[in-house]
Design an enzyme around this catalytic site. Structure first.
Site, PDB file in Angstrom:
ATOM      1  N   VAL A 276       0.828  -1.199   0.000  1.00 16.45           N
ATOM      2  CA  VAL A 276       0.000   0.000   0.000  1.00 16.45           C
ATOM      3  C   VAL A 276       0.864   1.252   0.000  1.00 16.45           C
ATOM      4  CG1 VAL A 276      -1.699   1.275   1.359  1.00 16.45           C
ATOM      5  CG2 VAL A 276      -1.921  -1.209   1.089  1.00 16.45           C
ATOM      6  N   ASP A 277       1.944   1.237   0.766  1.00 17.05           N
ATOM      7  CA  ASP A 277       2.789   2.421   0.888  1.00 17.05           C
ATOM      8  C   ASP A 277       3.444   2.784  -0.444  1.00 17.05           C
ATOM      9  OD1 ASP A 277       3.485   4.429   2.611  1.00 17.05           O
ATOM     10  OD2 ASP A 277       5.140   3.370   3.554  1.00 17.05           O
ATOM     11  N   ASP A 278       4.034   1.790  -1.106  1.00 23.69           N
ATOM     12  CA  ASP A 278       4.634   2.052  -2.418  1.00 23.69           C
ATOM     13  C   ASP A 278       3.594   2.525  -3.415  1.00 23.69           C
ATOM     14  OD1 ASP A 278       7.611   1.271  -3.103  1.00 23.69           O
ATOM     15  OD2 ASP A 278       6.970  -0.038  -1.493  1.00 23.69           O
TER      16      ASP A 278
END
Length: 648
Positions: free
Chosen positions: A391-393
């Site tokens: 999710v972060d990337d």
């Protein structure tokens, strides 16, 4: 007199305003000079294919375990051993120990593994540096107090009894996803490690070393967790599993091992790794080797060859990266260059955008266990860990790609947005790799005494998602509204936010402030003002910010540590998003300008990235460049928009 006083006061105020404006103009000029040098340096680091990738530095357990892996498989060479040993020796501290981060405290397990690796390399226990290391180990409780994973390595070579290690049987492969302690209750990095270890611990191999390690022992019993409450229950469970291990149900055990091997085989990545990270990689190779896969088998060959791409050779030394971060680094570099004013059609940004679009994940992964109806999309962290988009990337790639205005990126962005939003957990927050990976029973297992083994929502990831969705015009959507509420509830009493993937409250606070403002929270809102006050209160007199990794264990270190370029940039990004201008921001910018090297980058030996809070830390070598470029670019953009006369 009144008129005279008024005239004098007006003159003083005019002089102060003029001086402030002149100081701001000087600061802006210095910032512009620093930004140009940093931007040019960053452009020079781009690979021809379009990506950026800085070294991801961790600690010497990577190198020690690589030698131990090769020893176990029978493929260790003299050259590899000598090169790795030189690196391990170079990282030893004056007291004989090894640490997990720069200037950190001695770490017992890291020191044990480094010592054993040097014994493999031929360093005699009588050598001064080895005597010092052994004394450190004994002083910290000996191998008896080392973590479970270190004692597993010792057991592989007959230096610890398998019977004295906690048990996780391969039969857990039959537990359905709804059942507590099934493999999907662990975070993706943990489950990829646990599954092959169930194979290894079921086989209980011993391949003796040509030496013993009596000098690392105290003779005292191994440490034991308190036997109360859940700890007592799981200790009883472990005793029962030990009894089962002595006489497992033969057919069930064979079926469990077969399923575990199939699970591991199915998750090998295109580059030969498992998840692109070191722990599951090495244990998977050992597990498959014990399951009958020879050194010449394509799976084993690919796994060993893949390690070479994670190996850095320099000045006669050899060191391994625990993982690599090209997608993450590329997205951050693109955002930084755009913040620096680089035109969106610049050739470097065009190449980077094309490369990122090719890296989109279009297939399923373990995340489908909790979100079976969600269509795939998004981006992963590395070149080839396609089974584990995160999710972060995805949030950072969306933030970067959308600013390029490429029509051919629209469908990929929409797929990424849909997948990212669909990974929301029940409480409204977002985690890195999984949704609703919050069962804490895993933490109670005697086996799990190292690192984060679950993946609950965190403030920094949730903030990045909010920022990405808000940038796409979704600030008023239900998913963003719930995420904002989650962030407000997660704010610490002191006004900061905890940073899961970066150190620590400076990272969390610097991430959340831009997200809240992007989602429509007013800069004057109490939650924002409290966060701004926290950042101001923790600025060093020199103008920079720093927070030591010890803040994850010791609250006395929260907001305290040697100033670094990346952490100073995080604080500035947060303050600028909150509408701050004036002395605190100007001093931070001045610190960046003063600390910059002649080549345009910054020195940053201190670690500011986090793998497992409190246990495993990362020095992302590109952080010291991309975040200052973003901070300086945003500072100058605000300065040009408002004009120097607006500076208090």
């Amino acid at each position: 007199m009144t008129g005279v006083t008024t005239g004098v006061t007006a003159g003083v105020e005019t002089g102060v305003a003029t001086g402030a404006a002149a100081g701001a103009a000087t600061g802006a000029a210095r910032a512009a000079t620093a930004l140009k040098a940093a931007r040019d340096h960053l452009l020079g680091l781009q690979a021809p294919e379009g990506w950026w990738k800085g070294e991801l530095q961790t600690n010497v357990t990577m190198d020690a375990e690589d030698l131990l892996l090769r020893e176990f498989l029978g493929v260790r060479t003299d050259e590899e051993t000598a090169e790795a040993a030189r690196w391990i020796r170079s990282q030893q501290r004056e007291d004989g120990s090894w640490a997990n981060f720069h200037d950190g405290p001695a770490d017992l397990s890291t020191t044990v593994e480094a010592y054993v690796a040097l014994r493999l390399a031929g360093d005699p226990p009588s050598a001064p540096h080895m005597r010092a290391a052994a004394a450190c180990v004994r002083g910290a409780g000996g191998v008896e107090s080392a973590r479970v994973f270190t004692r597993i390595w010792l057991a592989l070579f007959g230096q610890w009894r398998w019977e004295d290690l906690p048990v996780i049987p391969p039969e857990i492969m039959f537990l359905p996803p709804w059942c507590p302690l099934n493999v999907y209750d662990w975070a993706c990095w943990a489950r990829q490690t646990i599954v092959p270890l169930t194979i290894v611990t079921a086989h209980r191999p011993v391949r003796p070393l040509p030496f013993g390690l009596p000098e690392l022992r105290t003779g005292r019993p191994a440490r034991r967790a308190p036997r109360t409450g859940w700890d007592a229950a799981f200790a009883a469970l472990d005793r029962a599993l030990h009894r089962y291990e002595r006489r497992p149900v033969a057919g069930l055990r064979r079926a469990a091992l077969r399923r575990a091997v199939e699970w591991v085989m199915a998750r090998q990545e295109a580059d030969g790794s498992w998840g692109g990270i070191q722990p599951p990689w090495v244990y998977s190779l050992i597990a498959l080797h014990l399951s009958g896969y020879g050194i010449d088998h394509p799976v084993i060959r690919a796994g060993l060859a893949g390690l070479d791409r994670f190996t850095i050779k320099e000045d006669g030394t050899r060191r391994l990266e625990a993982c690599q971060s090209p997608v993450w680094d590329t997205a951050l570099a693109m955002t930084a260059l755009l913040d620096a004013g680089l035109p969106r059609d610049h050739a470097a940004l065009t190449r980077a955008g094309e490369w990122l679009l090719r890296e989109e994940i279009r297939g399923p992964g373990d995340w489908t266990v909790r979100r079976p109806g969600l269509a795939p999309g998004g981006w992963a962290f590395e070149f080839d860990n396609d089974g584990y988009p995160d999710v972060d990337d995805t949030a950072e790639v969306i933030l970067a790609l959308r600013r390029l205005g490429r029509p051919d990126a629209r469908l990929a962005l929409e797929r990424g947005l849909r997948w990212m939003a669909g990974m929301v957990s029940r409480d409204g927050g977002f985690a890195a790799f999984d949704a609703d990976n919050t069962r804490e029973l895993c933490l109670r297992l005697p086996f799990c005494d190292f690192g984060a083994v679950i993946d609950p929502p965190s403030a920094d990831v949730t903030a990045h998602v909010v920022e990405a969705l808000a940038a796409e015009g979704m600030a008023r959507s239900p998913v963003v509204r719930r995420a904002v509420v989650w962030l407000l509830r997660a704010q610490e009493p002191d006004g900061s936010w905890f940073g899961r993937w970066g150190a620590n409250h400076v990272y969390g606070t610097g991430a959340v402030l831009p997200a809240l403002v992007a989602a429509g929270v007013r800069p004057g809102a109490p939650c924002v003002r409290r966060a701004v006050a926290w950042l101001r209160a923790h600025q060093h007199p020199c103008g920079g910010w720093g927070e030591d990794m010890r803040s994850y264990r010791d609250p006395a270190w929260i907001g305290r540590g040697e100033p670094t370029a990346s952490q100073t940039a995080w604080a500035l990004i947060g303050l600028l998003a909150a509408g701050e201008r004036g002395p605190s921001v100007d001093r931070g910018v001045a610190w960046l300008a003063d600390a910059q090297r002649p080549d345009g980058t910054w020195d940053e030996p201190h670690y500011t990235g986090t793998g497992f809070p409190g246990d495993f830390f990362i020095n992302y070598h590109l952080y010291r460049l991309v975040f200052p470029v973003s901070a300086l670019g945003r500072y100058l953009r605000l300065h040009e928009t408002a004009g120097p006369e607006a500076t208090p």
